[in-house]
Write a protein that holds these residues in place. Structure first.
Motif, PDB file in Angstrom:
ATOM      1  N   VAL A   1       0.829  -1.207   0.000  1.00  0.00           N
ATOM      2  CA  VAL A   1       0.000   0.000   0.000  1.00  0.00           C
ATOM      3  C   VAL A   1       0.864   1.258   0.000  1.00  0.00           C
ATOM      4  CG1 VAL A   1      -1.683   1.307   1.330  1.00  0.00           C
ATOM      5  CG2 VAL A   1      -1.946  -1.154   1.088  1.00  0.00           C
ATOM      6  N   ALA A   2       1.985   1.196   0.731  1.00  0.00           N
ATOM      7  CA  ALA A   2       2.863   2.364   0.816  1.00  0.00           C
ATOM      8  C   ALA A   2       3.652   2.600  -0.467  1.00  0.00           C
ATOM      9  CB  ALA A   2       3.828   2.200   1.990  1.00  0.00           C
ATOM     10  N   GLY A   3       3.742   1.571  -1.310  1.00  0.00           N
ATOM     11  CA  GLY A   3       4.483   1.712  -2.546  1.00  0.00           C
ATOM     12  C   GLY A   3       3.809   2.664  -3.528  1.00  0.00           C
ATOM     13  N   ASP A   4       4.596   3.179  -4.430  1.00  0.00           N
ATOM     14  CA  ASP A   4       4.089   4.107  -5.433  1.00  0.00           C
ATOM     15  C   ASP A   4       3.130   3.375  -6.362  1.00  0.00           C
ATOM     16  OD1 ASP A   4       3.615   6.079  -7.231  1.00  0.00           O
ATOM     17  OD2 ASP A   4       5.723   6.544  -7.634  1.00  0.00           O
ATOM     18  N   LEU A   5       1.948   3.953  -6.558  1.00  0.00           N
ATOM     19  CA  LEU A   5       0.981   3.326  -7.449  1.00  0.00           C
ATOM     20  C   LEU A   5       1.458   3.292  -8.892  1.00  0.00           C
ATOM     21  CD1 LEU A   5      -2.425   4.712  -6.115  1.00  0.00           C
ATOM     22  CD2 LEU A   5      -1.393   2.465  -5.720  1.00  0.00           C
ATOM     23  N   SER A   6       2.416   4.158  -9.227  1.00  0.00           N
ATOM     24  CA  SER A   6       2.958   4.104 -10.577  1.00  0.00           C
ATOM     25  C   SER A   6       3.694   2.783 -10.821  1.00  0.00           C
ATOM     26  CB  SER A   6       3.909   5.279 -10.808  1.00  0.00           C
ATOM     27  OG  SER A   6       5.019   5.210  -9.926  1.00  0.00           O
ATOM     28  N   THR A   7       4.260   2.238  -9.741  1.00  0.00           N
ATOM     29  CA  THR A   7       4.907   0.934  -9.870  1.00  0.00           C
ATOM     30  C   THR A   7       3.881  -0.126 -10.245  1.00  0.00           C
ATOM     31  OG1 THR A   7       6.579   1.543  -8.243  1.00  0.00           O
ATOM     32  CG2 THR A   7       6.263  -0.806  -8.664  1.00  0.00           C
ATOM     33  N   LEU A   8       2.733  -0.100  -9.553  1.00  0.00           N
ATOM     34  CA  LEU A   8       1.687  -1.065  -9.863  1.00  0.00           C
ATOM     35  C   LEU A   8       1.164  -0.873 -11.282  1.00  0.00           C
ATOM     36  CD1 LEU A   8      -0.099  -3.356  -8.828  1.00  0.00           C
ATOM     37  CD2 LEU A   8      -1.687  -1.637  -7.960  1.00  0.00           C
ATOM     38  N   ALA A   9       1.014   0.394 -11.705  1.00  0.00           N
ATOM     39  CA  ALA A   9       0.559   0.658 -13.076  1.00  0.00           C
ATOM     40  C   ALA A   9       1.567   0.152 -14.095  1.00  0.00           C
ATOM     41  CB  ALA A   9       0.327   2.158 -13.259  1.00  0.00           C
ATOM     42  N   HIS A  10       2.846   0.325 -13.779  1.00  0.00           N
ATOM     43  CA  HIS A  10       3.876  -0.179 -14.688  1.00  0.00           C
ATOM     44  C   HIS A  10       3.840  -1.703 -14.754  1.00  0.00           C
ATOM     45  CE1 HIS A  10       7.657  -0.471 -16.815  1.00  0.00           C
ATOM     46  NE2 HIS A  10       8.135  -1.266 -15.855  1.00  0.00           N
ATOM     47  N   LEU A  11       3.658  -2.352 -13.591  1.00  0.00           N
ATOM     48  CA  LEU A  11       3.553  -3.812 -13.579  1.00  0.00           C
ATOM     49  C   LEU A  11       2.357  -4.285 -14.403  1.00  0.00           C
ATOM     50  CD1 LEU A  11       4.324  -4.569  -9.814  1.00  0.00           C
ATOM     51  CD2 LEU A  11       5.795  -5.053 -11.766  1.00  0.00           C
ATOM     52  N   TRP A  12       1.246  -3.572 -14.288  1.00  0.00           N
ATOM     53  CA  TRP A  12       0.056  -3.962 -15.029  1.00  0.00           C
ATOM     54  C   TRP A  12       0.265  -3.800 -16.538  1.00  0.00           C
ATOM     55  CZ3 TRP A  12      -4.048  -6.765 -14.256  1.00  0.00           C
ATOM     56  CH2 TRP A  12      -5.106  -6.689 -15.186  1.00  0.00           C
ATOM     57  N   ASP A  13       1.005  -2.797 -16.916  1.00  0.00           N
ATOM     58  CA  ASP A  13       1.250  -2.560 -18.346  1.00  0.00           C
ATOM     59  C   ASP A  13       2.294  -3.502 -18.926  1.00  0.00           C
ATOM     60  OD1 ASP A  13      -0.568  -0.489 -18.386  1.00  0.00           O
ATOM     61  OD2 ASP A  13       0.947   1.056 -17.951  1.00  0.00           O
ATOM     62  N   THR A  14       3.097  -4.129 -18.073  1.00  0.00           N
ATOM     63  CA  THR A  14       4.209  -4.937 -18.579  1.00  0.00           C
ATOM     64  C   THR A  14       4.053  -6.425 -18.251  1.00  0.00           C
ATOM     65  OG1 THR A  14       5.441  -4.356 -16.567  1.00  0.00           O
ATOM     66  CG2 THR A  14       5.851  -3.024 -18.551  1.00  0.00           C
ATOM     67  N   VAL A  15       4.202  -6.798 -17.009  1.00  0.00           N
ATOM     68  CA  VAL A  15       4.335  -8.223 -16.672  1.00  0.00           C
ATOM     69  C   VAL A  15       3.143  -8.808 -15.913  1.00  0.00           C
ATOM     70  CG1 VAL A  15       6.850  -8.101 -16.647  1.00  0.00           C
ATOM     71  CG2 VAL A  15       5.574  -7.653 -14.542  1.00  0.00           C
ATOM     72  N   LEU A  16       2.351  -7.979 -15.231  1.00  0.00           N
ATOM     73  CA  LEU A  16       1.317  -8.530 -14.356  1.00  0.00           C
ATOM     74  C   LEU A  16       0.290  -9.385 -15.091  1.00  0.00           C
ATOM     75  CD1 LEU A  16       0.522  -8.664 -11.436  1.00  0.00           C
ATOM     76  CD2 LEU A  16      -0.808  -6.578 -11.716  1.00  0.00           C
ATOM     77  N   PRO A  17      -0.233  -8.977 -16.259  1.00  0.00           N
ATOM     78  CA  PRO A  17      -1.167  -9.870 -16.962  1.00  0.00           C
ATOM     79  C   PRO A  17      -0.555 -11.225 -17.295  1.00  0.00           C
ATOM     80  CG  PRO A  17      -1.290  -7.648 -17.865  1.00  0.00           C
ATOM     81  CD  PRO A  17      -0.122  -7.663 -16.957  1.00  0.00           C
ATOM     82  N   ARG A  18       0.723 -11.231 -17.669  1.00  0.00           N
ATOM     83  CA  ARG A  18       1.379 -12.502 -17.972  1.00  0.00           C
ATOM     84  C   ARG A  18       1.528 -13.353 -16.708  1.00  0.00           C
ATOM     85  NH1 ARG A  18       5.234 -10.571 -20.570  1.00  0.00           N
ATOM     86  NH2 ARG A  18       6.914 -10.534 -19.029  1.00  0.00           N
ATOM     87  N   TYR A  19       1.926 -12.722 -15.591  1.00  0.00           N
ATOM     88  CA  TYR A  19       2.019 -13.459 -14.334  1.00  0.00           C
ATOM     89  C   TYR A  19       0.670 -14.077 -13.969  1.00  0.00           C
ATOM     90  CZ  TYR A  19       6.560 -11.242 -13.450  1.00  0.00           C
ATOM     91  OH  TYR A  19       7.862 -10.814 -13.523  1.00  0.00           O
TER      92      TYR A  19
END
Length: 540
Positions: free
Chosen positions: A31-49
């Motif tokens: 939760v404390a992490g930058d939401l931009s990190t989560l957005a970047h993960l979603w745009d790159t690797v999260l769907p594949r994971y």
């Protein structure tokens, strides 16, 4: 009921805080992490994971459910040549970590391996003249996990089928149903809760696996957490991925518990045992083939190939270097097993002294660590304790000009804490198994003789529960020897174990060398499996 000593209250509270800490710390860090990190993960690797992890879990669950249920039904409902042998041998794959089988099958089935080399020699084909399944793939990882994890389903399904008795099945046959129809309409529905519980356990183990998917290059949540933490130094991204993995495992945990409770009465014996029908000829041979195949694929073939690989490795387990790895592994396993069993005794006895709903929930919380993958525990412990080490070091530098270094994260004790959290459920199960032998009358007799709670535990309970507790300690010992993800992430500098050495050599494609520590790990893993097989032989 006797009242618990304040020291026991403190020990239990400390233990529950330790178990909950990785989950809470992971949530806060995510939760404390930058939401931009989560957005970047979603745009790159999260769907594949997400897609790869879901496909792998679904494939492994379906495969283990089929293999475990069919083999359990055959050895429970029929008599055929070799049944008594395969009935107990079907648990042998539990001795092997999945990543060890991954190394063996890669060396056996890869392009330069023995199988494809023999195929090219026999046919004269070139590398592009034929198609062969790729072992380093999601399908290969699913195959390895299926042949290692199906015993979870087999053991629970077999127990359900054995306790059903034969009268209901024979009544269905007498009403004109064929053997397959009677199985599908009568026996299978009664055993379905047990099968579902075993399958959900397999799902949790698949989510927690790191060694197999990492070696095969399969991108799942487990490998993503490791890469974010070490390769990319992205602590917030690792925490957010860990939170996603934790949510998936907790969902499976809730489903498993609901299934287990709904099937509480499914193992009640439905009738007196009846002699199973005898399968002869082709049918008997087919039943033996079906039941022996998982044993061959999950234990015999990879074990034999690992032995051949180790023979050509020109490495000795008794060299000074390997004795250091072995000593580190044994040190961690001994300390962790002793502390885990002690924690289970404290938690179990705390509930026994006054079995209130709150104390039963405390035991349930202690079990929850089993559902948390090693990578999540590692991230959840390193985040707060690394911050503590850094803060303490900053204070000491500012006030005294001294550096304290890594007082917590640089020692084995945080790693041992991760083991206690991960395997406490197994030790609690062993405590509860031994607790059956200690009846309430024994407690009453001890109190009438003036014995206090701790004296009763030490002089009465523990001697009676010793066999079960020793079994639990052995299970934790073996699990620690096999554990890879938490060890790989949390081990102190220059403190490697057999599992870490096997992973390192396999990552460098030195598979013959990796076979040496892998065989040592598998040899230790055989110990609890032999005990389980002995229990199965003593009675159905």
């Amino acid at each position: 009921m006797a009242r618990a000593h304040p020291a026991l209250h403190f020990a239990v509270a400390l233990l529950l805080v330790l178990v909950a800490l990785p989950m809470v710390a992971t949530l806060l860090a995510a939760v404390a992490g930058d939401l931009s990190t989560l957005a970047h993960l979603w745009d790159t690797v999260l769907p594949r994971y997400l897609s790869v992890t879901a496909m792998l879990v679904a494939t492994v669950c379906i495969g283990t459910a089929l293999v475990g249920t069919v083999t359990a039904w055959l050895v429970s409902a029929y008599d055929f040549p070799g049944r008594r042998i395969v009935e107990v041998a079907l648990v042998l794959p539990l001795a092997f970590p999945a990543y060890v089988l991954a190394y063996a099958y890669t060396d056996l089935l890869d392009h330069p391996g023995a199988v494809q080399t023999a195929l090219r020699s026999a046919t004269g084909w070139g590398p592009r003249d034929y198609w062969f399944p790729e072992i380093r793939s999601t399908g290969g990882a699913a195959f390895v996990l299926i042949v290692v994890l199906y015993p979870y389903v087999y053991l629970l399904a077999r127990a359900a089928f054995v306790h059903q008795g034969g009268s209901t099945f024979l009544a269905a046959r007498g009403l004109g149903l064929g053997p397959i129809a009677a199985f599908r309409q009568v026996s299978l529905p009664a055993a379905r809760p047990a099968i579902a519980a075993g399958t959900l356990l397999v799902g949790m183990e698949t989510l927690a696996d790191f060694g197999t998917v990492s070696y095969f290059g399969v991108q799942t949540f487990a490998t993503g957490i490791y890469q974010s933490w070490f390769s990319l130094a992205d602590r917030a991204g690792a925490a957010q991925l860990a939170l996603g993995l934790l949510a998936m495992t907790l969902l499976l945990t809730l489903l498993e518990r609901r299934t287990r409770h709904s099937g509480r009465f499914s193992t009640e014996r439905a009738g007196e045992p009846v002699p199973p029908p005898r399968l002869r000829g082709i049918r008997g041979g087919a039943a033996l083939f079906v039941c022996a195949s998982p044993v061959l694929l999950g234990a015999i073939v990879p074990g034999a190939h690992l032995a051949a690989m180790a023979g050509g490795a020109q490495q000795s387990l008794f060299s000074e270097r390997y004795l250091g790895f072995l000593t580190n592994s044994l040190t961690l396993a001994c300390i962790a097993s002793a502390l885990t069993v002690a924690a289970a005794i404290a938690l179990g006895y705390f509930r026994r002294l006054s079995p209130t709903p709150a104390r039963r929930r405390a035991v349930d919380l202690g079990r929850l660590g089993y559902a948390v993958p090693g990578t999540v525990i590692a991230v959840g412990l390193l985040v707060p304790f690394a911050a503590l080490d850094n803060a303490l070091d900053a204070v000491m530098r500012a006030q005294f000009g001294l550096s304290t270094g890594l007082l917590v994260t640089g020692t084995i004790w945080l790693l041992v804490a991760a083991y206690v959290i991960r395997f406490l459920a197994a030790a609690i199960g062993a405590f509860e198994t031994g607790e059956i032998r200690v009846t309430p009358n024994i407690d009453a007799a001890a109190r009438s003789l003036g014995r206090g709670p701790f004296d009763t535990l030490w002089r009465v309970h523990l001697p009676l529960m010793a066999p079960g507790l020793l079994s639990g300690a052995l299970i934790v010992f073996v699990e620690v020897m096999k554990e890879l993800p938490a060890t790989l992430i949390m081990r102190p500098f220059n403190f490697d174990t057999l599992a870490v050495q096997a992973h390192r050599l396999a990552a460098d494609e030195r598979l013959n060398g990796a076979a040496v520590p892998s065989l040592a790990i598998a040899a230790v893993g055989v110990l609890p499996v032999v005990l389980l097989m002995a229990r199965m032989r003593r009675g159905r």
